[in-house]
Enzyme design. Sequence first.
Site, PDB file in Angstrom:
ATOM      1  N   HIS A   1       0.851  -1.202   0.000  1.00  0.00           N
ATOM      2  CA  HIS A   1       0.000   0.000   0.000  1.00  0.00           C
ATOM      3  C   HIS A   1       0.878   1.241   0.000  1.00  0.00           C
ATOM      4  O   HIS A   1       2.045   1.211   0.387  1.00  0.00           O
ATOM      5  CB  HIS A   1      -0.945   0.014   1.214  1.00  0.00           C
ATOM      6  CG  HIS A   1      -0.263   0.293   2.531  1.00  0.00           C
ATOM      7  ND1 HIS A   1      -0.037   1.579   2.990  1.00  0.00           N
ATOM      8  CD2 HIS A   1       0.265  -0.530   3.469  1.00  0.00           C
ATOM      9  CE1 HIS A   1       0.578   1.531   4.168  1.00  0.00           C
ATOM     10  NE2 HIS A   1       0.783   0.256   4.471  1.00  0.00           N
ATOM     11  N   CYS A   2       0.302   2.339  -0.502  1.00  0.00           N
ATOM     12  CA  CYS A   2       0.999   3.626  -0.455  1.00  0.00           C
ATOM     13  C   CYS A   2       0.198   4.551   0.452  1.00  0.00           C
ATOM     14  O   CYS A   2      -0.447   4.082   1.395  1.00  0.00           O
ATOM     15  CB  CYS A   2       1.164   4.206  -1.857  1.00  0.00           C
ATOM     16  SG  CYS A   2      -0.386   4.446  -2.743  1.00  0.00           S
ATOM     17  N   ALA A   3       0.202   5.839   0.202  1.00  0.00           N
ATOM     18  CA  ALA A   3      -0.449   6.782   1.115  1.00  0.00           C
ATOM     19  C   ALA A   3      -1.960   6.649   1.116  1.00  0.00           C
ATOM     20  O   ALA A   3      -2.605   6.871   2.154  1.00  0.00           O
ATOM     21  CB  ALA A   3      -0.053   8.210   0.751  1.00  0.00           C
TER      22      ALA A   3
ATOM     23  N   ARG B   1      -3.664   4.110  -1.325  1.00  0.00           N
ATOM     24  CA  ARG B   1      -4.147   3.025  -2.161  1.00  0.00           C
ATOM     25  C   ARG B   1      -3.568   1.669  -1.780  1.00  0.00           C
ATOM     26  O   ARG B   1      -2.420   1.571  -1.372  1.00  0.00           O
ATOM     27  CB  ARG B   1      -3.800   3.295  -3.634  1.00  0.00           C
ATOM     28  CG  ARG B   1      -4.522   4.452  -4.257  1.00  0.00           C
ATOM     29  CD  ARG B   1      -3.805   4.932  -5.498  1.00  0.00           C
ATOM     30  NE  ARG B   1      -2.563   5.628  -5.161  1.00  0.00           N
ATOM     31  CZ  ARG B   1      -1.666   6.008  -6.048  1.00  0.00           C
ATOM     32  NH1 ARG B   1      -1.842   5.736  -7.321  1.00  0.00           N
ATOM     33  NH2 ARG B   1      -0.585   6.622  -5.669  1.00  0.00           N
TER      34      ARG B   1
END
Length: 485
Positions: free
Chosen positions: A26-28, A30
Amino acid sequence: MADFKKDAQELLDAIGGKENVNAVSHCATRMRFVLDDPSAADKERIEDIPSVKGTFTQAGQFQVIVGNRVADFYNEFSAISGLEGVSKDETKKAGQQNMNSLQRIMAALAEIFTPLIPAIIIGGLILGFRNVLEAVEFGFLGGQTIVETSQFWDGVNAFLWLPGEAIFHFLPVGITWSVTRKMGTTQILGIVLGITLVSPQLLNAYGVEEILAGDVNQWNFGFFQLDMIGYQAQVIPAMMAGFLLVYLEKWLRKFIPEAISMIFVPLFALVPTVFVAHAVIGPIGWQLGIWLSQGVQWGLTGSFNWIFGFVFGGLYAPLVVTGLHHMTNAVDLSLVAEFEQTILWPMIALSNIAQGSAVLGIIWMHRGNEKEQQISIPAMISAYLGVTEPALFGINIKYVYPLVAGMIGSAFAGMTSVALNVASFNIGVGGLPGILSIIPQYWIGFLIAMAIAIVVPIALVILFEKKGILTKWENDQLPVPKLGN
């Protein structure tokens, strides 16, 4: 975290189960999945999950927009699925299995330029601010510039050239570093290589008169000489030299024993690369950059430049969707290096504004839909500040007709901008603040194009929805679309 348990289970089922997941991270905002069979993911079912704000596929990854609490969602998903996440870099690497050759090349370019974008944007703002200080004559100052009337601002203007020069003149250092970073080789060698391209020992690449006059120092090897010319602000030579260093280092590591590799791999990778960079790659890359910038400049300033502006303005948003838009960074920087300005970049800022305005049209037409506004309002603000991905993937692509409305508005705005020769000194922040990077004499033209980029998409979104044009609904009385239950 418990409130995501049901949604996480639903997502796991909708993407085809645990066995369909090759990698997850995961990113910030998504969740990022690499799926063995992307077609097994039920997008409509996923987008009906209350916690999900949209989905899209990019760079071989199936991405699910969750929002700021994505870390909590990810932890719940991991606990339910038993899947251990990997780093974003590992997810990107796994995602390459779902990409064709062109997509891999574009992804590589994106990963090279993305780490440089914050510095480039700051540099553009600095140059734009210095432009206001030293180039704009104000009536209330008696027709003088700010630096001519204030010693303080004259000092500020001179001081700001320190970071401005560092960002743009020494850009090759950042590029060669980023290439080695992306390719997983020794990053300090990339930095050193970049420094050798812009060393103070070399004639500055902006010394055109000296170069044309042949007044250039040389390295004299007896049977041949090599001009000592720098490659300040040059993108293509730096990229070509960076890749040569990378592949030479990787090749050497296959043959040099590990016991002595720390000494001989850097030596035999760096020194030959520096020589080839100045003897072959630099001149060739510089010429390629000149041809590229001249070709684009011809399209932007020729008799039919308005067609070029219309086409580029209309197609820039799809370029963002595919990731091809990162190519424009190299073109912009080449234009600046060759002509000390770029007519291309203002159209990018206008495209940002147009896509944000399309979202604003959706906000107006769907006012009262609080669920959708959790996505649309932040997406609009982001686009107006120069980052369009939330607007594109969260709203405009989802409904199609806002994307088209934004493209049409951007096309006419781009055509107007090019027809009025609107130019910026360099790449800057996009969207509405983009005017800070525009050469002052073109501000009026940019404001006219900006008005088009705002009004046309909003009007078209309203028209398309009321008339049922390019919408997903068949009846004339369109319900307010909802994201989720």
